[in-house]
Scaffold this motif. Sequence first.
Motif, PDB file in Angstrom:
ATOM      1  N   ARG A 139      12.773 -14.186   1.387  1.00  0.00           N
ATOM      2  CA  ARG A 139      13.208 -15.104   0.310  1.00  0.00           C
ATOM      3  C   ARG A 139      12.040 -15.719  -0.429  1.00  0.00           C
ATOM      4  NH1 ARG A 139      18.206 -13.635  -1.010  1.00  0.00           N
ATOM      5  NH2 ARG A 139      19.519 -13.425   0.858  1.00  0.00           N
ATOM      6  N   LEU A 140      10.852 -15.139  -0.278  1.00  0.00           N
ATOM      7  CA  LEU A 140       9.618 -15.609  -0.937  1.00  0.00           C
ATOM      8  C   LEU A 140       9.283 -17.050  -0.560  1.00  0.00           C
ATOM      9  CD1 LEU A 140      10.159 -14.148  -4.540  1.00  0.00           C
ATOM     10  CD2 LEU A 140       8.813 -13.167  -2.683  1.00  0.00           C
ATOM     11  N   ASP A 141       9.686 -17.419   0.678  1.00  0.00           N
ATOM     12  CA  ASP A 141       9.466 -18.815   1.082  1.00  0.00           C
ATOM     13  C   ASP A 141       7.984 -19.153   1.213  1.00  0.00           C
ATOM     14  OD1 ASP A 141      12.136 -19.335   1.107  1.00  0.00           O
ATOM     15  OD2 ASP A 141      12.401 -18.909   3.253  1.00  0.00           O
ATOM     16  N   TRP A 142       7.197 -18.174   1.607  1.00  0.00           N
ATOM     17  CA  TRP A 142       5.794 -18.479   1.936  1.00  0.00           C
ATOM     18  C   TRP A 142       4.794 -18.075   0.856  1.00  0.00           C
ATOM     19  CZ3 TRP A 142       2.093 -14.592   2.435  1.00  0.00           C
ATOM     20  CH2 TRP A 142       2.608 -13.266   2.381  1.00  0.00           C
ATOM     21  N   ILE A 143       5.240 -17.361  -0.164  1.00  0.00           N
ATOM     22  CA  ILE A 143       4.291 -16.811  -1.142  1.00  0.00           C
ATOM     23  C   ILE A 143       4.407 -17.552  -2.466  1.00  0.00           C
ATOM     24  CG2 ILE A 143       5.911 -15.008  -1.906  1.00  0.00           C
ATOM     25  CD1 ILE A 143       3.521 -13.192  -2.323  1.00  0.00           C
ATOM     26  N   PRO A 144       3.283 -17.926  -3.101  1.00  0.00           N
ATOM     27  CA  PRO A 144       3.344 -18.564  -4.418  1.00  0.00           C
ATOM     28  C   PRO A 144       3.968 -17.624  -5.450  1.00  0.00           C
ATOM     29  CG  PRO A 144       1.165 -18.836  -3.422  1.00  0.00           C
ATOM     30  CD  PRO A 144       1.902 -17.847  -2.571  1.00  0.00           C
ATOM     31  N   ARG A 145       4.784 -18.176  -6.346  1.00  0.00           N
ATOM     32  CA  ARG A 145       5.492 -17.346  -7.318  1.00  0.00           C
ATOM     33  C   ARG A 145       4.539 -16.645  -8.294  1.00  0.00           C
ATOM     34  NH1 ARG A 145       8.557 -18.580  -3.949  1.00  0.00           N
ATOM     35  NH2 ARG A 145      10.711 -19.320  -4.164  1.00  0.00           N
ATOM     36  N   SER A 146       3.361 -17.203  -8.493  1.00  0.00           N
ATOM     37  CA  SER A 146       2.426 -16.596  -9.454  1.00  0.00           C
ATOM     38  C   SER A 146       1.583 -15.490  -8.833  1.00  0.00           C
ATOM     39  CB  SER A 146       1.497 -17.672 -10.027  1.00  0.00           C
ATOM     40  OG  SER A 146       0.775 -18.306  -8.976  1.00  0.00           O
ATOM     41  N   ALA A 147       1.643 -15.327  -7.510  1.00  0.00           N
ATOM     42  CA  ALA A 147       0.804 -14.332  -6.840  1.00  0.00           C
ATOM     43  C   ALA A 147       1.053 -12.903  -7.337  1.00  0.00           C
ATOM     44  CB  ALA A 147       1.002 -14.405  -5.330  1.00  0.00           C
ATOM     45  N   PRO A 148       2.331 -12.450  -7.514  1.00  0.00           N
ATOM     46  CA  PRO A 148       2.541 -11.074  -8.006  1.00  0.00           C
ATOM     47  C   PRO A 148       1.903 -10.830  -9.387  1.00  0.00           C
ATOM     48  CG  PRO A 148       4.565 -11.932  -7.056  1.00  0.00           C
ATOM     49  CD  PRO A 148       3.617 -13.081  -7.132  1.00  0.00           C
ATOM     50  N   LEU A 149       1.971 -11.860 -10.268  1.00  0.00           N
ATOM     51  CA  LEU A 149       1.379 -11.689 -11.593  1.00  0.00           C
ATOM     52  C   LEU A 149      -0.137 -11.559 -11.491  1.00  0.00           C
ATOM     53  CD1 LEU A 149       1.874 -11.601 -14.633  1.00  0.00           C
ATOM     54  CD2 LEU A 149       1.628 -14.100 -14.668  1.00  0.00           C
ATOM     55  N   THR A 174       0.828  -1.214   0.000  1.00  0.00           N
ATOM     56  CA  THR A 174       0.000   0.000   0.000  1.00  0.00           C
ATOM     57  C   THR A 174       0.856   1.255   0.000  1.00  0.00           C
ATOM     58  OG1 THR A 174      -1.762  -1.181   1.177  1.00  0.00           O
ATOM     59  CG2 THR A 174      -1.826   1.238   1.219  1.00  0.00           C
ATOM     60  N   LEU A 175       1.914   1.262   0.808  1.00  0.00           N
ATOM     61  CA  LEU A 175       2.802   2.425   0.853  1.00  0.00           C
ATOM     62  C   LEU A 175       3.542   2.608  -0.484  1.00  0.00           C
ATOM     63  CD1 LEU A 175       4.319   1.988   4.438  1.00  0.00           C
ATOM     64  CD2 LEU A 175       2.584   3.641   3.699  1.00  0.00           C
ATOM     65  N   ILE A 176       4.029   1.497  -1.021  1.00  0.00           N
ATOM     66  CA  ILE A 176       4.734   1.571  -2.310  1.00  0.00           C
ATOM     67  C   ILE A 176       3.790   2.062  -3.406  1.00  0.00           C
ATOM     68  CG2 ILE A 176       5.894   0.229  -4.096  1.00  0.00           C
ATOM     69  CD1 ILE A 176       6.818  -1.665  -1.880  1.00  0.00           C
ATOM     70  N   ALA A 177       2.575   1.501  -3.426  1.00  0.00           N
ATOM     71  CA  ALA A 177       1.605   1.873  -4.455  1.00  0.00           C
ATOM     72  C   ALA A 177       1.227   3.343  -4.351  1.00  0.00           C
ATOM     73  CB  ALA A 177       0.364   0.996  -4.346  1.00  0.00           C
ATOM     74  N   ALA A 178       1.066   3.857  -3.145  1.00  0.00           N
ATOM     75  CA  ALA A 178       0.714   5.270  -2.962  1.00  0.00           C
ATOM     76  C   ALA A 178       1.775   6.163  -3.590  1.00  0.00           C
ATOM     77  CB  ALA A 178       0.558   5.583  -1.481  1.00  0.00           C
ATOM     78  N   ALA A 179       3.034   5.865  -3.334  1.00  0.00           N
ATOM     79  CA  ALA A 179       4.122   6.664  -3.900  1.00  0.00           C
ATOM     80  C   ALA A 179       4.157   6.527  -5.419  1.00  0.00           C
ATOM     81  CB  ALA A 179       5.452   6.232  -3.289  1.00  0.00           C
ATOM     82  N   SER A 180       3.965   5.314  -5.910  1.00  0.00           N
ATOM     83  CA  SER A 180       4.034   5.079  -7.350  1.00  0.00           C
ATOM     84  C   SER A 180       2.872   5.763  -8.075  1.00  0.00           C
ATOM     85  CB  SER A 180       4.016   3.572  -7.635  1.00  0.00           C
ATOM     86  OG  SER A 180       4.097   3.303  -9.016  1.00  0.00           O
ATOM     87  N   PHE A 181       1.665   5.663  -7.512  1.00  0.00           N
ATOM     88  CA  PHE A 181       0.502   6.284  -8.136  1.00  0.00           C
ATOM     89  C   PHE A 181       0.699   7.794  -8.263  1.00  0.00           C
ATOM     90  CE2 PHE A 181      -2.474   2.740  -6.384  1.00  0.00           C
ATOM     91  CZ  PHE A 181      -1.894   1.852  -7.273  1.00  0.00           C
ATOM     92  N   LYS A 200       1.994   1.455 -15.794  1.00  0.00           N
ATOM     93  CA  LYS A 200       3.344   1.754 -15.345  1.00  0.00           C
ATOM     94  C   LYS A 200       3.422   1.805 -13.828  1.00  0.00           C
ATOM     95  CE  LYS A 200       4.678   4.422 -19.462  1.00  0.00           C
ATOM     96  NZ  LYS A 200       5.009   5.770 -19.977  1.00  0.00           N
ATOM     97  N   ALA A 201       2.457   2.496 -13.227  1.00  0.00           N
ATOM     98  CA  ALA A 201       2.464   2.639 -11.765  1.00  0.00           C
ATOM     99  C   ALA A 201       2.291   1.294 -11.068  1.00  0.00           C
ATOM    100  CB  ALA A 201       1.368   3.616 -11.335  1.00  0.00           C
ATOM    101  N   VAL A 202       1.368   0.461 -11.575  1.00  0.00           N
ATOM    102  CA  VAL A 202       1.118  -0.853 -10.974  1.00  0.00           C
ATOM    103  C   VAL A 202       2.336  -1.757 -11.152  1.00  0.00           C
ATOM    104  CG1 VAL A 202      -0.284  -2.947 -11.151  1.00  0.00           C
ATOM    105  CG2 VAL A 202      -1.374  -0.693 -11.185  1.00  0.00           C
ATOM    106  N   SER A 203       2.946  -1.710 -12.334  1.00  0.00           N
ATOM    107  CA  SER A 203       4.120  -2.552 -12.599  1.00  0.00           C
ATOM    108  C   SER A 203       5.255  -2.217 -11.640  1.00  0.00           C
ATOM    109  CB  SER A 203       4.584  -2.367 -14.047  1.00  0.00           C
ATOM    110  OG  SER A 203       3.568  -2.770 -14.956  1.00  0.00           O
ATOM    111  N   VAL A 204       5.505  -0.936 -11.441  1.00  0.00           N
ATOM    112  CA  VAL A 204       6.580  -0.527 -10.535  1.00  0.00           C
ATOM    113  C   VAL A 204       6.274  -0.971  -9.109  1.00  0.00           C
ATOM    114  CG1 VAL A 204       7.681   1.481  -9.463  1.00  0.00           C
ATOM    115  CG2 VAL A 204       7.370   1.397 -11.946  1.00  0.00           C
ATOM    116  N   ALA A 205       5.019  -0.784  -8.688  1.00  0.00           N
ATOM    117  CA  ALA A 205       4.647  -1.136  -7.311  1.00  0.00           C
ATOM    118  C   ALA A 205       4.767  -2.641  -7.063  1.00  0.00           C
ATOM    119  CB  ALA A 205       3.222  -0.650  -7.031  1.00  0.00           C
TER     120      ALA A 205
END
Length: 663
Positions: free
Chosen positions: A99-109, A51-58, A81-86
């Motif tokens: 190290r992304l141990d707990w999150i599925p790799r496809s979740a960001p996409l 949320t903090l990153i997205a606010a700055a990017s938006f 562009k803003a969403v991609s950066v965030a």
Amino acid sequence: MSRILQRSHIAFGHDIVMAALSFPLALYLRVGEGVQFYAFDNILFSAGVFTLIAAASFWFFGLYRGIWRYASLNDLTRIAKAVSVAVAALFVILFLTTRLDWIPRSAPLIQWFLLMALLGGSRLAYRIAKDKSTARALVRQGTRRLSVLLIGAGDEAEAFIRETQRSADTPFKVIGIVALTESRVGRNMHNIDVLATVDQLEETIQKLEKSRHGVPRRLVLTGDALRHPDNAKWLEIADRYGMTFARLPKLGDLREGLADPLQIRPVAIEDLLGRPQARLDRDRVRDMIGGRRVLVTGAGGSIGSELVRQIASYGPASLTLVDAGEYNLYAIDMEMAEKYPDLPRESVLGDVRDRTRIDTVFDDVKPEIVFHAAAYKHVPLVEHNPNEGILTNTLGTRNVAEACRAANVATMVLISTDKAVNPANVMGASKRLAECYCQALETLPDDQRSITRFVTVRFGNVLGSTGSVVPLFKRQLEAGGPLTVTHEGITRYFMTIAEAVELVLQSAELGRRGVTEGGKIFVLDMGRPVKIVDLARQMILLSGLQPGKDVEIKVTGLRPGEKLYEELFHDSEPPEPTETDGVMLAAPRVVDYDLIKQVFEALETSATSRDTHATLALISQLVPEFQPPEIGVKSIFADNAKAVTGPSAEDGSDLDQAAGRSA
């Protein structure tokens, strides 16, 4: 302003909420009910960081400078562009911390697509809702929009249709499109059909007349339709069906910003030239003018003042303005002071007739490029005052040309006229003599000539210039008519002031490179000549009036020295192309310099003493096409006929024939 800020804050708050929800929703879409087995702290931390990153990017990408009501592809690009950066930033942070141990790799996409849908979808929904509410409001108010038929199916047409469909303020409704080419017929643009090509314009209007739409109220030109050779014919068709003929704002007007971006303007006379306007090679002209000393004679006139404006924009080292008219010189000098306060310039009151004054000015400023625009150009006035026309147009040109030679000016540009071809009046003959003098200087042997290049530019009537027919018609219209035309069959070539000046500048650049070697003259391809009576009729129609009904067109008879039609080339001046489209060269008819110098001295004597009979006799001998009444004087130059360059002359009275018809 506060209202705008409030709306942007609301939009910002909406997007922040969407960003906060996007991470857990993406995780849920990936693992479903299995999300309950993920540590709540990890989800909360990741959502908060994002949320903090997205606010700055938006904010950085300017998502809140646009208006949701007018959300477009550009807004969607900024969101992407803003969403991609965030999302990328969150991915990096989670990799470094967990190290992304707990999150599925496809979740960001998944989160990227989800957030794009949340942000873009809300804007689209808002725009659809507003457009529907606008349409309902128009229905409730009983608003009747003016029906419009567009000519041209390009980008301008698309933008106009889109704006009319989403704006409650525009009174226009597009009911059809007529294309310039066959390729777009049968297709549609925002549900508006491309009905036919312009060749079937009248048939299309007849079909619309029988439909529920009825005859369109306005026929509107877009894009290249303004420069189509048949637009004068379209005006007649529009008139027959009681339609207003208009054009959309030019792209330049839209960039500058209009109070009403959908204002439909009447078609200007220059839009009816029936050809594209000439274009300038600005880089080459800048190379020629930039950092050089430039002098313009007749700087306060229609052509001279436009020359000054355009030359000033190219950064000359200095600019000298010469004019005999105090007020005109004052006006252009004040304009330059306001627009180019740092440009070194000098405004000189001086008459090109005064050889001493001209020589003094050239000695003082030492110009490198000279544009000679000073001239008397009103045909009837010069016809009644022939000595004054010769003193200014002919001998004034000689004075400027000789001053250029003495001062080693690099390039002198003489501005001539199509009336110099087969002249039937003193004004045209005086300009032909000026052409002859500059051509003679340009063709001197190397051991006699200076470094100066003499360039002559010939063109037709300039729309809107002082003394031209358009301002006259405007004044007559304002007075309620009638519009006066000297003959129903009279035709003229026309160009705009901007075109004329661009031709002069382009010719100067070509001429300094030796294109006019041998005394050739630059001529603009001006398309088809325009009938003056048609021009008068078009101006009446474009004013919303009916020719013959509201405003009369009165034929007054040809004036002294007036021709039915003008020519750009003499029969002995076959045109030659140049590297610049629309600019041609006329092969020269050159007179020997020593001979023409002698004739000019005789002209100076007769014109200064106001011996009109002798002046006209001398003109007719140098320019045999010009034959004023009762001029039958034996040539005083018969003994010098052999001095003329080119083929030998059997008749010494015909100096132009003796000169030969080509170099």
